[in-house]
Design a protein around this motif. Structure first.
Motif, PDB file in Angstrom:
ATOM      1  N   ASP A 187      -2.886  15.861  -0.083  1.00 42.66           N
ATOM      2  CA  ASP A 187      -2.771  15.842  -1.540  1.00 42.66           C
ATOM      3  C   ASP A 187      -1.576  15.038  -2.041  1.00 42.66           C
ATOM      4  OD1 ASP A 187      -4.994  17.372  -1.655  1.00 42.66           O
ATOM      5  OD2 ASP A 187      -3.972  19.251  -2.119  1.00 42.66           O
ATOM      6  N   GLU A 188      -0.464  15.083  -1.307  1.00 41.39           N
ATOM      7  CA  GLU A 188       0.767  14.481  -1.818  1.00 41.39           C
ATOM      8  C   GLU A 188       1.114  13.134  -1.189  1.00 41.39           C
ATOM      9  OE1 GLU A 188       0.775  17.401  -0.153  1.00 41.39           O
ATOM     10  OE2 GLU A 188       0.730  18.892  -1.775  1.00 41.39           O
ATOM     11  N   GLY A 189       0.373  12.710  -0.148  1.00 43.15           N
ATOM     12  CA  GLY A 189       0.811  11.482   0.493  1.00 43.15           C
ATOM     13  C   GLY A 189      -0.105  11.002   1.591  1.00 43.15           C
ATOM     14  N   LEU A 190       0.462  10.222   2.522  1.00 41.40           N
ATOM     15  CA  LEU A 190      -0.308   9.608   3.600  1.00 41.40           C
ATOM     16  C   LEU A 190       0.464   9.659   4.905  1.00 41.40           C
ATOM     17  CD1 LEU A 190       0.776   6.457   4.502  1.00 41.40           C
ATOM     18  CD2 LEU A 190       0.233   6.097   2.104  1.00 41.40           C
ATOM     19  N   GLY A 191      -0.298   9.582   5.998  1.00 44.37           N
ATOM     20  CA  GLY A 191       0.285   9.465   7.322  1.00 44.37           C
ATOM     21  C   GLY A 191      -0.257   8.224   8.000  1.00 44.37           C
ATOM     22  N   VAL A 200       5.276   9.495   7.661  1.00 45.29           N
ATOM     23  CA  VAL A 200       4.610  10.242   6.591  1.00 45.29           C
ATOM     24  C   VAL A 200       5.330   9.924   5.292  1.00 45.29           C
ATOM     25  CG1 VAL A 200       4.008  12.510   5.676  1.00 45.29           C
ATOM     26  CG2 VAL A 200       3.938  12.101   8.149  1.00 45.29           C
ATOM     27  N   TYR A 201       4.568   9.527   4.279  1.00 43.78           N
ATOM     28  CA  TYR A 201       5.139   9.105   2.996  1.00 43.78           C
ATOM     29  C   TYR A 201       4.605   9.991   1.880  1.00 43.78           C
ATOM     30  CZ  TYR A 201       6.277   6.071  -0.981  1.00 43.78           C
ATOM     31  OH  TYR A 201       6.765   5.565  -2.158  1.00 43.78           O
ATOM     32  N   MET A 202       5.509  10.539   1.076  1.00 42.49           N
ATOM     33  CA  MET A 202       5.150  11.347  -0.089  1.00 42.49           C
ATOM     34  C   MET A 202       5.094  10.422  -1.298  1.00 42.49           C
ATOM     35  SD  MET A 202       4.847  14.369   1.239  1.00 42.49           S
ATOM     36  CE  MET A 202       5.021  15.639  -0.007  1.00 42.49           C
ATOM     37  N   ILE A 203       3.901  10.247  -1.845  1.00 36.50           N
ATOM     38  CA  ILE A 203       3.715   9.262  -2.907  1.00 36.50           C
ATOM     39  C   ILE A 203       4.416   9.674  -4.188  1.00 36.50           C
ATOM     40  CG2 ILE A 203       1.966   8.125  -4.343  1.00 36.50           C
ATOM     41  CD1 ILE A 203       0.066   8.350  -1.942  1.00 36.50           C
ATOM     42  N   GLY A 204       4.256  10.925  -4.587  1.00 37.99           N
ATOM     43  CA  GLY A 204       4.878  11.378  -5.830  1.00 37.99           C
ATOM     44  C   GLY A 204       6.388  11.304  -5.795  1.00 37.99           C
ATOM     45  N   PHE A 223       5.435   0.823   7.456  1.00 37.33           N
ATOM     46  CA  PHE A 223       5.405   1.357   6.099  1.00 37.33           C
ATOM     47  C   PHE A 223       4.488   0.504   5.218  1.00 37.33           C
ATOM     48  CE2 PHE A 223       7.885   2.032   1.972  1.00 37.33           C
ATOM     49  CZ  PHE A 223       7.124   3.129   1.635  1.00 37.33           C
ATOM     50  N   GLU A 224       4.585  -0.798   5.325  1.00 40.80           N
ATOM     51  CA  GLU A 224       3.740  -1.685   4.531  1.00 40.80           C
ATOM     52  C   GLU A 224       2.274  -1.583   4.961  1.00 40.80           C
ATOM     53  OE1 GLU A 224       4.680  -3.432   1.835  1.00 40.80           O
ATOM     54  OE2 GLU A 224       6.589  -2.366   2.134  1.00 40.80           O
ATOM     55  N   GLU A 225       2.025  -1.417   6.243  1.00 41.61           N
ATOM     56  CA  GLU A 225       0.651  -1.264   6.725  1.00 41.61           C
ATOM     57  C   GLU A 225       0.004  -0.013   6.150  1.00 41.61           C
ATOM     58  OE1 GLU A 225       0.888  -3.421  11.152  1.00 41.61           O
ATOM     59  OE2 GLU A 225       0.842  -1.231  10.961  1.00 41.61           O
ATOM     60  N   GLY A 226       0.717   1.089   6.198  1.00 39.23           N
ATOM     61  CA  GLY A 226       0.179   2.342   5.678  1.00 39.23           C
ATOM     62  C   GLY A 226      -0.148   2.263   4.201  1.00 39.23           C
ATOM     63  N   LYS A 227       0.761   1.687   3.428  1.00 40.70           N
ATOM     64  CA  LYS A 227       0.517   1.537   1.986  1.00 40.70           C
ATOM     65  C   LYS A 227      -0.649   0.598   1.715  1.00 40.70           C
ATOM     66  CE  LYS A 227       4.646   0.301   0.673  1.00 40.70           C
ATOM     67  NZ  LYS A 227       5.712  -0.107  -0.273  1.00 40.70           N
ATOM     68  N   ALA A 228      -0.748  -0.494   2.483  1.00 39.58           N
ATOM     69  CA  ALA A 228      -1.833  -1.455   2.293  1.00 39.58           C
ATOM     70  C   ALA A 228      -3.184  -0.826   2.614  1.00 39.58           C
ATOM     71  CB  ALA A 228      -1.598  -2.681   3.174  1.00 39.58           C
ATOM     72  N   TYR A 229      -3.224   0.000   3.641  1.00 36.89           N
ATOM     73  CA  TYR A 229      -4.477   0.664   4.014  1.00 36.89           C
ATOM     74  C   TYR A 229      -4.944   1.564   2.874  1.00 36.89           C
ATOM     75  CZ  TYR A 229      -7.861   2.873   7.180  1.00 36.89           C
ATOM     76  OH  TYR A 229      -9.017   3.320   7.782  1.00 36.89           O
ATOM     77  N   LEU A 230      -4.038   2.370   2.327  1.00 40.73           N
ATOM     78  CA  LEU A 230      -4.391   3.261   1.220  1.00 40.73           C
ATOM     79  C   LEU A 230      -4.796   2.466  -0.012  1.00 40.73           C
ATOM     80  CD1 LEU A 230      -4.619   6.055  -0.050  1.00 40.73           C
ATOM     81  CD2 LEU A 230      -2.164   5.943  -0.562  1.00 40.73           C
ATOM     82  N   GLN A 231      -4.101   1.376  -0.296  1.00 38.80           N
ATOM     83  CA  GLN A 231      -4.421   0.568  -1.466  1.00 38.80           C
ATOM     84  C   GLN A 231      -5.834  -0.014  -1.347  1.00 38.80           C
ATOM     85  OE1 GLN A 231      -1.528  -2.415  -2.502  1.00 38.80           O
ATOM     86  NE2 GLN A 231      -2.994  -3.619  -3.667  1.00 38.80           N
ATOM     87  N   ARG A 232      -6.167  -0.567  -0.183  1.00 39.68           N
ATOM     88  CA  ARG A 232      -7.494  -1.145  -0.002  1.00 39.68           C
ATOM     89  C   ARG A 232      -8.583  -0.074  -0.052  1.00 39.68           C
ATOM     90  NH1 ARG A 232     -10.818  -4.583  -1.576  1.00 39.68           N
ATOM     91  NH2 ARG A 232     -12.342  -5.341  -0.044  1.00 39.68           N
ATOM     92  N   LEU A 233      -8.312   1.068   0.534  1.00 40.30           N
ATOM     93  CA  LEU A 233      -9.254   2.176   0.503  1.00 40.30           C
ATOM     94  C   LEU A 233      -9.523   2.624  -0.932  1.00 40.30           C
ATOM     95  CD1 LEU A 233     -10.853   4.348   2.109  1.00 40.30           C
ATOM     96  CD2 LEU A 233      -8.767   5.719   2.118  1.00 40.30           C
ATOM     97  N   THR A 234      -8.463   2.697  -1.727  1.00 42.35           N
ATOM     98  CA  THR A 234      -8.608   3.105  -3.122  1.00 42.35           C
ATOM     99  C   THR A 234      -9.379   2.069  -3.925  1.00 42.35           C
ATOM    100  OG1 THR A 234      -6.496   4.292  -2.965  1.00 42.35           O
ATOM    101  CG2 THR A 234      -7.344   3.835  -5.182  1.00 42.35           C
TER     102      THR A 234
END
Length: 240
Positions: A187-191, A200-204, A223-234
């Protein structure tokens, strides 16, 4: 694409039920009965629930250790015993020698080791391939590369020489050139986990709350890979 979908209401009234539905022993029993009338080859699946809270299984109290996870461990013991019964029953079926059994969890659960909910160690799950269709030289082998449930689709399709292009998020685990990574959200982030490390990054809160690196110079890239994966998924999700 399923021809038949059954749920709790399709089970007899005599079937033992917990708060979430019928228990694993009743599920396996019905599956064996149903598959007696199915033409080969077939694809069948089951979603078990006995190891999910509230653990209202028909057999309780065999284990007394492992607090505060004693109820969960008793549920695991029950689930394991009735799974054994299912396999013994499956061995008596005409389709057994032609069938690959795949066991995988949808998520993990806390253990007496008490990992934090967001840690990658908390998210570890089993994936087991079983059956006489597996060539003898591959039986008992363990896979130690990083993977996730998403990779099951591509792996199975490639083993059957079928097109896996409809599953672009899935990678073939039998391909030694497949890159190692696993991604998960809560709910709060990604791994994000790679051979070079995990985080593990807490987005809020906009902060890393857990990180561990084999390669200390990989922190920024991971860190950039994890954020990019979530961005593309979204982006893909929002395009539907």
């Amino acid at each position: 694409g399923f021809n038949t979908v059954e749920e709790e209401k399709d089970f007899p009234e005599s079937a033992y039920r917990g708060r979430l539905g019928v228990q694993d022993d009743e599920l396996y029993k019905k599956q064996l009965q149903d598959l007696q009338n199915v033409k080969q080859p077939f694809f069948a699946s089951m979603f078990t629930q006995s190891t999910h809270a509230p653990y209202d299984i028909p057999v309780r109290g065999k284990l007394s250790w492992g607090a505060p996870q004693t109820d969960y461990l008793n549920a695991v013991q029950f689930a394991d015993s009735v799974l054994g019964d299912f396999i013994r029953g499956a061995k008596k079926q005409i389709w057994f020698n032609n069938t690959l059994f795949v066991f995988v969890s949808d998520h993990h659960h806390n253990t007496p080791r008490d990992y934090n909910y967001v840690q990658p160690e908390y998210r570890r799950i089993p994936l087991v391939f079983y059956g006489n269709v597996i060539k003898p030289e591959f039986r008992g082998k363990q896979y130690h590369r990083i993977a996730s449930q998403l990779d099951l689709a591509s792996t199975l399709l490639h083993q059957l020489d079928l097109d896996a292009s409809k599953f672009p998020w899935s990678k073939n685990l039998m391909n030694p050139y497949s890159k190692e990574f696993a991604f998960y959200t809560f709910d709060e982030g990604l791994g994000w986990k790679r051979p070079e490390g995990q985080l593990v990054y807490m987005i809020g809160e906009k902060r890393l709350i857990f990180e561990k690196y084999v390669d200390p110079y990989a922190n920024v890239r991971l860190f950039e890979e994890g954020k990019a994966y979530l961005q593309r998924l979204t982006e893909i999700f929002e395009s539907y």
